[in-house]
Design an enzyme around this catalytic site. Structure first.
Site, short mmCIF file in Angstrom:
data_model
loop_
_atom_site.label_atom_id
_atom_site.label_comp_id
_atom_site.label_asym_id
_atom_site.label_seq_id
_atom_site.Cartn_x
_atom_site.Cartn_y
_atom_site.Cartn_z
N ASP A 173 -20.94 -3.77 -19.25
CA ASP A 173 -20.02 -3.42 -20.34
C ASP A 173 -18.98 -4.36 -20.51
O ASP A 173 -18.05 -4.72 -20.02
CB ASP A 173 -18.99 -2.09 -19.56
CG ASP A 173 -17.94 -1.79 -20.71
OD1 ASP A 173 -17.97 -1.99 -21.68
OD2 ASP A 173 -17.34 -0.86 -20.16
N GLU A 205 -11.49 -4.37 -26.78
CA GLU A 205 -12.05 -3.24 -26.95
C GLU A 205 -11.52 -2.19 -25.68
O GLU A 205 -11.05 -1.25 -25.87
CB GLU A 205 -13.36 -3.13 -26.89
CG GLU A 205 -14.25 -1.89 -27.18
CD GLU A 205 -14.41 -0.97 -26.11
OE1 GLU A 205 -14.72 0.16 -26.47
OE2 GLU A 205 -14.08 -1.37 -24.84
N GLU A 206 -11.31 -2.75 -24.46
CA GLU A 206 -11.13 -1.91 -23.51
C GLU A 206 -9.54 -1.56 -23.56
O GLU A 206 -9.15 -0.56 -22.78
CB GLU A 206 -11.19 -2.78 -22.22
CG GLU A 206 -12.55 -3.09 -21.88
CD GLU A 206 -13.44 -1.94 -21.60
OE1 GLU A 206 -13.17 -0.77 -21.53
OE2 GLU A 206 -14.79 -2.18 -21.34
N HIS A 240 -18.16 -5.86 -27.99
CA HIS A 240 -17.02 -6.42 -27.33
C HIS A 240 -17.19 -7.35 -26.23
O HIS A 240 -18.00 -7.21 -25.44
CB HIS A 240 -16.00 -5.17 -27.20
CG HIS A 240 -16.40 -4.44 -25.70
ND1 HIS A 240 -15.99 -4.82 -24.52
CD2 HIS A 240 -16.92 -3.31 -25.49
CE1 HIS A 240 -16.27 -3.98 -23.65
NE2 HIS A 240 -16.92 -2.97 -24.18
N HIS A 284 -16.82 -0.05 -15.09
CA HIS A 284 -15.40 -0.35 -14.96
C HIS A 284 -15.04 -0.64 -13.69
O HIS A 284 -13.98 -0.49 -13.01
CB HIS A 284 -14.36 0.73 -15.59
CG HIS A 284 -14.41 0.66 -17.04
ND1 HIS A 284 -13.62 1.31 -17.69
CD2 HIS A 284 -15.10 -0.01 -17.86
CE1 HIS A 284 -13.74 1.18 -19.06
NE2 HIS A 284 -14.61 0.14 -19.06
N ASP A 300 -22.80 -1.32 -27.02
CA ASP A 300 -21.66 -1.37 -26.36
C ASP A 300 -22.28 -0.94 -24.91
O ASP A 300 -22.40 0.48 -24.75
CB ASP A 300 -20.40 -0.69 -26.79
CG ASP A 300 -19.42 -0.72 -25.67
OD1 ASP A 300 -19.42 -1.62 -24.58
OD2 ASP A 300 -18.28 -0.16 -25.81
ZN LIG Z 1 -17.63 -1.17 -23.58
#
Ligand SMILES: [Zn+2]
Ligand SMILES: *[C@@H]1O[C@H](CO)[C@@H](O)[C@H](O)[C@H]1NC(C)=O
Ligand SMILES: *[C@@H]1O[C@H](CO)[C@@H](O)[C@H](O)[C@H]1NC(C)=O
Ligand SMILES: *[C@@H]1O[C@H](CO)[C@@H](O)[C@H](O)[C@H]1NC(C)=O
Ligand SMILES: *[C@@H]1O[C@H](CO)[C@@H](O)[C@H](O)[C@H]1NC(C)=O
Ligand SMILES: *[C@@H]1O[C@H](CO)[C@@H](O)[C@H](O)[C@H]1NC(C)=O
Ligand SMILES: *[C@@H]1O[C@H](CO)[C@@H](O)[C@H](O)[C@H]1NC(C)=O
Ligand SMILES: *[C@@H]1O[C@H](CO)[C@@H](O)[C@H](O)[C@H]1NC(C)=O
Ligand SMILES: *[C@@H]1O[C@H](CO)[C@@H](O)[C@H](O)[C@H]1NC(C)=O
Ligand SMILES: *[C@@H]1O[C@H](CO)[C@@H](O)[C@H](O)[C@H]1NC(C)=O
Length: 513
Positions: free
Chosen positions: A290, A322-323, A278, A449, A351
């Site tokens: 990520d 994706e998130e 992603h 994140h 991922d």
């Molecule tokens: Zn991810």
């Protein structure tokens, strides 16, 4: 853009209704399947050579390019629809199109509402009170008396008429936060407070879910602890009138974004290998592990593969959204025709492959660790990666094959899948520290994140190892799928079917109920 599906490449020939319909001409009888004179003269892809062409310099350089995109804009992220993510998409298209026509490159547009961030305050009886906020809450500065909702507020009849013009006080449980917020609004409430149903010091937070909801719009919605909630309910039941003010300023925007899909112009399309990662980050950071790592990992393999001929068509899926719940990969799978689905012989997902406190985890396709097996062939895919890590002299472990990344829509329709992963927010165990080094008791990616998910915090050794693993798996399946058992039936996803990952929230995602 003209339509939801845009054919970006000048090469795309058959202007069919779906950009993903199989091309009709010339593929079929083994090699040369769908012909391409130029590529047919290239050597057949070789695993060792393809692996050797993957370098740390190129992976770091690509990662730096993505970080530069994020930092070129004030948001400093690659959230969908923002400048940093749009630049990522444009870079992928131009890079894949620069490979002398080796790939047909397509983009696929979609829109979704995104919760970017919020500031909020809560005053109860004039006292500044701690609270949590729910993603996708409505904004507003609203004041009213607290009104306790009956039961768990999962039925409109639980909301007394006195809630109109006031603030609904609702317990967590049984149904989604989003439904409670909507029902509060449908009953005339100007705001909602949802209190936890399990003890704890942290005020309740979560997500109301991506709007629109069929039942109606959300109201400003904040979360309380169980103790806060039960104290308020007790006061109300003794007849006390309690005034409250919720002031919520949430940034919730409708954003448009694109998947990027690149398919080799030769190789058998009815046994296509699909590899995905992603392209988007969350709002809080640039998303370089990520999933910049998966994006750059598969992009480097795509670039190097262009030197070779393949027997089976190879397609790279760069998924967006994706998130926000694997939106791009679901859209892609749902947009495939029956034969489009049939033609994908296997899907490989990457991922997060450069986590600073890494593990080497393989999707548990054979169910040996987590008792959730993938479609027939998923076990053999896991075994291929096991053989790769064994040959590299590295330990490996399994990660639950439960649908918490972009492979979810593929396994839901019966396409075998696999891939590798170096860890997200989960704490490294002592056993994992034995197997992989690093530090036990610390998350596998402390920057998950967050704003620290940058190039400096990538584990380049893991990145190279996993990217070469992508090369090894692509070389194998681009040559032959002989190691996979016969396919089982591939089906259409039921449109009313909500994936497990969407229901439960994938790794680190906020709870919905
Ligand atoms: Zn991810
Ligand atoms: C792919 O198509 C060719 C030609 O139509 C056919 O011979 C072959 O059996 C097909 N392969 C699969 C796996 O369906
Ligand atoms: C990556 O490499 C290319 C060519 O080698 C170079 O032009 C570019 O500046 C590099 N990018 C970064 C971010 O280092
Ligand atoms: C990013 O692209 C989307 C659509 O492709 C567009 O709607 C949006 O305005 C772009 N964002 C920026 C910051 O340019
Ligand atoms: C065949 O591949 C070459 C280079 O890989 C490309 O230039 C050409 O456009 C391709 N032709 C077709 C019909 O896909
Ligand atoms: C309310 O409390 C928060 C957290 O303690 C504080 O940041 C905020 O300034 C307070 N607001 C007012 C108006 O006192
Ligand atoms: C929000 O509403 C309260 C109560 O009506 C008021 O005291 C306060 O000034 C308002 N805050 C803002 C930022 O408008
Ligand atoms: C978001 O924007 C797109 C494109 O303009 C539009 O088609 C879609 O209906 C919008 N979605 C919502 C929820 O407003
Ligand atoms: C594994 O899952 C199956 C079906 O979901 C179940 O019947 C079985 O009891 C499970 N086995 C273990 C060891 O948990
Ligand atoms: C693999 O794990 C064992 C412990 O089970 C450890 O002794 C060994 O060093 C590990 N190998 C690598 C390459 O980390």
């Amino acid at each position: 853009m003209k339509s939801a599906i845009v054919v970006a490449a000048a090469l795309a020939t058959s202007a069919s209704a779906s950009a993903f319909a199989p091309r009709q001409s010339g593929f079929g009888h083994g090699y040369p399947p769908h012909g391409n004179e130029t590529s047919n003269h290239k050597p057949l892809v070789d695993s060792k050579a393809l692996q050797a062409s993957i370098t740390a310099d190129a992976l770091v350089n690509g990662s730096q390019t993505l970080l530069d995109f994020a930092y070129s804009f004030p948001d400093r992220n690659r959230l969908i629809g923002g400048g940093g993510h749009n630049a990522t998409v444009e870079y992928l298209v131009s890079t894949l199109e620069s490979l002398d026509g080796y790939y047909t490159v397509e983009t696929q547009a979609f829109s979704t509402v995104v919760h970017i961030g919020a500031t909020w305050s809560l005053f109860i009886g004039g006292a500044n009170t701690s609270s949590g906020v729910f993603d996708y809450t409505a904004s507003g500065n609203v004041t009213g008396n607290l009104v306790a909702v009956a039961n768990l507020g999962c039925d409109l009849s639980d909301y007394p008429s006195t809630v109109a013009g006031n603030i609904a006080l609702i317990s967590r449980g049984t149904c989604q936060f989003g439904l409670k917020s909507v029902y509060a609004g449908n009953s005339g409430a100007v705001g909602a407070l949802i209190y936890d149903n399990i003890p704890g010091d942290d005020t309740l937070t979560g997500t109301l879910g991506v709007p629109p909801r069929p039942e109606g719009p959300y109201v400003p919605t904040l979360g309380l602890t169980l103790d806060q909630g039960t104290a308020l309910v007790a006061s109300l039941s003794s007849g006390t009138i309690i005034n409250a003010n919720l002031n919520v300023d949430a940034q919730v925007e409708n954003r448009t974004t694109h998947n990027v899909i690149a398919t080799t112009n030769h190789g058998a399309l009815n046994t296509t290998l699909l590899i995905g990662a992603h392209t988007d980050s969350v709002a809080a950071g640039p998303g370089i592990n990520d999933d910049g790592s998966g994006t750059i990992g598969i992009l480097e393999v795509a670039k190097q593969l262009a030197k070779y001929r393949v027997n089976n068509a190879v397609r790279f899926g760069f998924w967006s959204g994706e998130e926000e719940g694997e939106l791009g990969s679901y859209l892609y799978v749902d947009s495939l025709s029956a034969s489009g689905r049939e033609n994908i012989r296997a899907y490989l997902n990457f991922d997060m492959i450069a986590s600073p406190n890494y593990i080497h985890a393989l999707y548990d396709g054979d169910g040996s660790t987590f008792n959730q097996t993938g479609p027939a062939g998923s076990a053999e895919i896991e075994h291929l990666f096991e053989a790769y890590f064994t040959a590299a002299g590295e330990n490996f472990t399994a990660t639950a094959f439960d649908g918490r990344s972009d492979y979810a829509p593929f396994i839901e329709v019966g396409i075998p899948a696999g891939g590798s992963f170096t860890g997200a927010e989960q704490i490294k165990t002592a056993e994992e520290a034995e197997l992989f080094g690093g530090t036990a008791g610390v998350p596998t990616d402390v920057n998950y994140h967050g704003p620290g998910d940058t190039v400096d915090n990538l584990a380049v050794d893991a990145f190279v190892l996993h990217a070469k693993g992508i090369a090894a798996s692509v070389a194998e399946y681009a040559t032959t799928f002989a190691s996979l058992p016969p396919k089982t039936a591939v089906k259409k996803r039921r449109s009313d079917e909500m994936s497990r990952s969407r229901k439960e929230g994938r790794k680190g995602r906020k709870v919905m109920m």
